[in-house]
Scaffold this active site. Sequence first.
Site, PDB file in Angstrom:
ATOM      1  CB  SER A 154     -35.088  10.450 -15.607  1.00  0.00           C
ATOM      2  OG  SER A 154     -35.476  10.216 -14.267  1.00  0.00           O
ATOM      3  CG  ASP A 400     -28.972  10.079  -9.547  1.00  0.00           C
ATOM      4  OD1 ASP A 400     -29.902   9.475  -8.985  1.00  0.00           O
ATOM      5  OD2 ASP A 400     -28.885  10.208 -10.778  1.00  0.00           O
ATOM      6  CG  HIS A 403     -31.533   8.656 -12.508  1.00  0.00           C
ATOM      7  ND1 HIS A 403     -31.601   9.830 -11.788  1.00  0.00           N
ATOM      8  CD2 HIS A 403     -32.640   8.616 -13.284  1.00  0.00           C
ATOM      9  CE1 HIS A 403     -32.703  10.485 -12.116  1.00  0.00           C
ATOM     10  NE2 HIS A 403     -33.349   9.774 -13.020  1.00  0.00           N
TER      11      HIS A 403
END
Length: 432
Positions: A154, A400, A403
């Site tokens: 990702s 998160d 990311h």
Amino acid sequence: MKSGTMKAFKNQSNLLPLIIMLSIALLTLYYYPLPFSPPTETQLPLTSPIHIISYSPPISSSAPSPTSAEEEEASETPCDYSNGKWISDKRGPLYNGTTCATIKDGQNCITHGRPDKGYLYWRWKPSKCHLPRFEPQTFLQLIKNKHLAFVGDSLARNQLESLLCMLATVSIPKLVYTDGEDNKFRRWHFPSHNANISVYWSPFLVQGIEKSSAGPNYNKLYLDHVDERWARNLVQIDLIVLSIGHWFLHPAVYFEVGSVFGCHYCHGLNVSQIGFYPALRKALRTTLYAIIERKGAVDVVLTTFSPLHFEGDWDKAGACPKTEPYREGEREVEGLDAEMRKIEIEEVEVAKRKGKKFKGFRVETLDVTKLSLMRPDGHPGPYMYYFPFANGVQERVQNDCVHWCLPGPVDTWNEIFLENMKKWKNRLRSEE
């Protein structure tokens, strides 16, 4: 600036001060051109081939151009972009979260209600050279009539979406292919330059079976077999950006030559615990060798490990609470981050030696580990969801801290990527 110029002009018997100030102004325009705003497009549904809508440049102000000493040094020696510091930059990003439609929902921090905006106004300053602002037109010219593929986890997708947003400020791409769960395999076409950019989901690069709620709680990796979901398309790819690392931290069983090679965190199984470092090394070597043997003439970039920034529990408020970068010297690349980066750099060097017999094969690392480590403020945190505190602070809130917000620090990865591509282009010219 005008009053200073007039004063200097009156107090001097020649035009030298005025010439100097005009030169500085020209350098500023050269290194920091004004943002370009293409025509506004009507937003279309997800199934439409056009995925970018419009561009509205953020409020910006002029920034100092590099000193003559910086320019001279940069022209004489290759720039080491991996070492430096984050400095304040009032210009802000090329795009924002409301004008770029390819941002994954979970990284769109602005539209999800993140209240602070300071994380948008920093730029990476290498220790001994200058890193120019991203030039979308230059990048598109370098990939004209080519196919660029981002392959990996990702973070590869995160970097891809950053690049698409910056390129869309001058040329709108068309989504021409989508497949797989959550559209993990996609391709965009830039008609203006006949260029294609793809993303291939492959979190191990080699063949793997991802763990699921219905099966064993560990991944299965076949370390001597490249993942054919992307490798079978090598013949049509001109430039590859690889990104792996975080998925190797999960429990896994490793296979090689048809039998179990070892495992990581696989308690309850009668398998030798070897950790994930040997598996990462073998996966990278298998991948790079497969590219060399199947393709030969191709450019390969390996983006190094991007550190995470969890502080406390991942599902409680304040998991990644920082709102500014770390200061120079405040954090060092060490432990897991250093080892992952070391393995990646070493395997690229091994591939360079092996690929020497293939004319046209080039491989480099895009070393982003330190500059990413220094940006604990750049993650979505709880704003991976839309206005997570609209009903007050909940006891549990997912965060998160892996990311990157878009726009955000990951844009710098692509600034360095462009500079490396320009270096390759200039080297090719000098060899002709």
